[in-house]
Motif scaffolding. Structure first.
Motif, short mmCIF file in Angstrom:
data_model
loop_
_atom_site.label_atom_id
_atom_site.label_comp_id
_atom_site.label_asym_id
_atom_site.label_seq_id
_atom_site.Cartn_x
_atom_site.Cartn_y
_atom_site.Cartn_z
N UNK A 1 -34.80 -102.72 53.61
CA UNK A 1 -33.71 -102.05 54.31
C UNK A 1 -32.49 -101.90 53.41
N UNK A 2 -32.22 -102.92 52.59
CA UNK A 2 -31.12 -102.80 51.64
C UNK A 2 -31.41 -101.73 50.59
N UNK A 3 -32.67 -101.63 50.19
CA UNK A 3 -33.06 -100.57 49.25
C UNK A 3 -32.88 -99.20 49.90
N UNK B 1 -39.58 -93.05 52.61
CA UNK B 1 -38.98 -94.37 52.40
C UNK B 1 -38.79 -95.13 53.70
N UNK B 2 -38.41 -94.41 54.76
CA UNK B 2 -38.24 -95.06 56.06
C UNK B 2 -39.57 -95.64 56.56
N UNK B 3 -40.64 -94.89 56.35
CA UNK B 3 -41.95 -95.39 56.77
C UNK B 3 -42.38 -96.59 55.94
N UNK B 4 -42.06 -96.56 54.63
CA UNK B 4 -42.37 -97.71 53.78
C UNK B 4 -41.57 -98.94 54.22
N UNK B 5 -40.29 -98.72 54.53
CA UNK B 5 -39.46 -99.85 54.97
C UNK B 5 -39.99 -100.43 56.28
N UNK C 1 -35.82 -101.03 42.86
CA UNK C 1 -36.80 -101.74 42.03
C UNK C 1 -36.32 -103.16 41.72
N UNK C 2 -35.03 -103.29 41.39
CA UNK C 2 -34.48 -104.62 41.13
C UNK C 2 -34.60 -105.51 42.35
N UNK C 3 -34.24 -104.97 43.52
CA UNK C 3 -34.27 -105.77 44.74
C UNK C 3 -35.70 -106.16 45.10
N UNK C 4 -36.65 -105.25 44.87
CA UNK C 4 -38.04 -105.55 45.13
C UNK C 4 -38.57 -106.66 44.24
N UNK C 5 -38.25 -106.58 42.95
CA UNK C 5 -38.68 -107.62 42.01
C UNK C 5 -38.05 -108.96 42.37
N UNK C 6 -36.76 -108.94 42.71
CA UNK C 6 -36.05 -110.17 43.06
C UNK C 6 -36.69 -110.82 44.29
N UNK C 7 -37.07 -109.99 45.27
CA UNK C 7 -37.70 -110.53 46.48
C UNK C 7 -39.06 -111.14 46.17
N UNK C 8 -39.84 -110.47 45.34
CA UNK C 8 -41.17 -110.99 45.00
C UNK C 8 -41.08 -112.29 44.20
N UNK C 9 -40.07 -112.41 43.36
CA UNK C 9 -39.93 -113.60 42.52
C UNK C 9 -39.31 -114.76 43.29
N UNK C 10 -38.26 -114.48 44.05
CA UNK C 10 -37.50 -115.56 44.70
C UNK C 10 -37.78 -115.67 46.20
N UNK C 11 -38.46 -114.71 46.77
CA UNK C 11 -38.70 -114.75 48.20
C UNK C 11 -37.47 -114.35 48.99
N UNK C 12 -37.59 -114.29 50.33
CA UNK C 12 -36.45 -113.96 51.18
C UNK C 12 -36.65 -114.57 52.56
N UNK C 13 -35.54 -114.81 53.21
CA UNK C 13 -35.60 -115.32 54.58
C UNK C 13 -35.55 -114.15 55.55
N UNK C 14 -36.58 -114.05 56.39
CA UNK C 14 -36.66 -112.93 57.32
C UNK C 14 -35.85 -113.23 58.57
N UNK C 15 -35.00 -112.29 58.96
CA UNK C 15 -34.22 -112.43 60.18
C UNK C 15 -34.82 -111.62 61.30
N UNK D 1 -30.06 -93.83 39.21
CA UNK D 1 -29.28 -95.05 38.97
C UNK D 1 -28.91 -95.73 40.29
N UNK D 2 -28.39 -94.93 41.24
CA UNK D 2 -27.89 -95.52 42.48
C UNK D 2 -28.97 -95.96 43.44
N UNK D 3 -30.11 -95.29 43.43
CA UNK D 3 -31.15 -95.63 44.39
C UNK D 3 -32.34 -96.33 43.78
N UNK D 4 -32.96 -95.70 42.78
CA UNK D 4 -34.22 -96.22 42.22
C UNK D 4 -34.03 -97.57 41.53
N UNK D 5 -33.01 -97.67 40.69
CA UNK D 5 -32.81 -98.91 39.94
C UNK D 5 -32.55 -100.08 40.88
N UNK D 6 -31.68 -99.85 41.88
CA UNK D 6 -31.38 -100.93 42.83
C UNK D 6 -32.62 -101.33 43.62
#
Length: 310
Positions: free
Chosen positions: A41-43, A178-182, A101-115, A94-99
């Motif tokens: 959703x942040x992506x 993207x909405x369907x992927x999210x 991909x970064x956020x996806x990698x960060x989630x896969x590496x560090x995990x996330x708390x689902x609300x 820059x504004x969409x794709x990079x963020x």
């Protein structure tokens, strides 16, 4: 130039609709992303912000490209549209794709708390409706232009020099995907209790935006470098020139798309050896009139009388 102004008006309306939809969607997605803890959703929020910035740049392009020709810009400012559209493609990357991909990698590496995903589902549903309306506006314009040019929809969209509308159609299509992927990432996380699905969805959204940025960047780069009319239309231009009395050959033909609804034609033309200078002048005027009548987008015609090979 009335046709060009009309096209600009249609394009401006299409871009404004897309910008208004994306601005509201970006805020809603950001709030939903924070509440649900969803990286996808942040992506998507970053995606909508990038789209909003893109549309602001496209509106700037439309406004600046309308400036008339002057002594310092003898062929007008139509090409400036492609400069801003190129910057818009970079903003998407820059504004969409990079963020994303970064956020996806960060989630896969560090995990996330689902609300609570309920807010996200509501925002995704509303966003889908708004994006679909914006896409419908863009598709409607492209379809009308394709019918006017007697070209298939997909081919016209691929080759159209109106990259502002092309950007809206591609970005809104990517937004719906993207909405369907999210939504898939949220649902996967709900079912399995794992944030991996959300991270993967964010990565896929990023890859989707990379593709859109690449397609738009390539299209604008081709037009900035200088793209001719399609081969079939060049053949028709040559045919029109050869149909003019006293013309016996077209030795060299250059066509250049300078902007949506603005094409330049330059040619070296071989005339009959026995014609007078006055007849050559009248033939050139007749050739220009024929080209403008058959191709309303032709704004400038330069013909160079040149003797053919002996």
């Amino acid at each position: 130039m009335a046709e060009a102004r009309t096209d600009n008006g249609e394009s401006t309306f299409t871009v404004i609709v897309a910008a208004g939809a994306n601005l509201g969607i970006a805020v809603a997605k950001a709030v939903a992303g924070v509440v649900s803890g969803s990286s996808a959703m942040l992506s998507e929020a970053a995606h909508s912000v990038a789209d909003t910035v893109t549309e602001v740049m496209l509106l700037t392009a439309l406004k600046r490209s309308e400036k008339p020709a002057d002594e310092d810009h003898p062929v007008g400012h139509a090409g400036e549209r492609y400069v801003w559209a190129m910057l818009a493609a970079v903003a998407t990357f820059v504004g969409g794709a990079v963020f994303a991909i970064y956020d996806g990698v960060h989630t896969l590496v560090h995990g996330e708390e689902l609300g609570d995903p309920l807010v996200s589902y509501v925002v995704l549903g509303v966003s889908f409706v708004l994006e679909a309306f914006s896409l419908r506006t863009g598709v409607k314009q492209v379809r009308a232009e394709a019918e006017r040019m007697r070209a298939p929809f997909a081919r016209y969209l691929r080759l159209t020099p109106d990259t502002t509308v092309k950007a809206v159609v591609l970005e809104d299509s990517a937004a719906l995907a993207g909405l369907m992927l999210a939504a898939g990432g949220l649902l996967g996380g709900q079912i399995t209790g794992s944030g991996v699905w959300d991270g993967v969805a964010s990565l896929l959204i990023g890859c989707l935006l990379v593709y859109v940025a690449w397609v738009l960047g390539r299209s604008n780069a081709e037009l900035l470098i200088g793209r001719p009319l399609p081969r079939a239309m060049r053949a028709e231009v040559r045919e029109e020139l050869l149909a003019v009395p006293h013309v016996v050959g077209v030795l060299d033909l250059i066509t250049l798309i300078q902007g949506p609804g603005e094409v330049m034609v330059a040619a070296k033309v071989d005339f009959r050896d026995v014609v007078t200078a006055a007849e050559v002048e009248r033939a050139c005027e007749r050739a220009e009139a024929r080209l403008r009548a058959r191709f309303p987008s032709v704004r400038r015609v330069y013909l160079d009388p040149t003797p053919g090979p002996s």
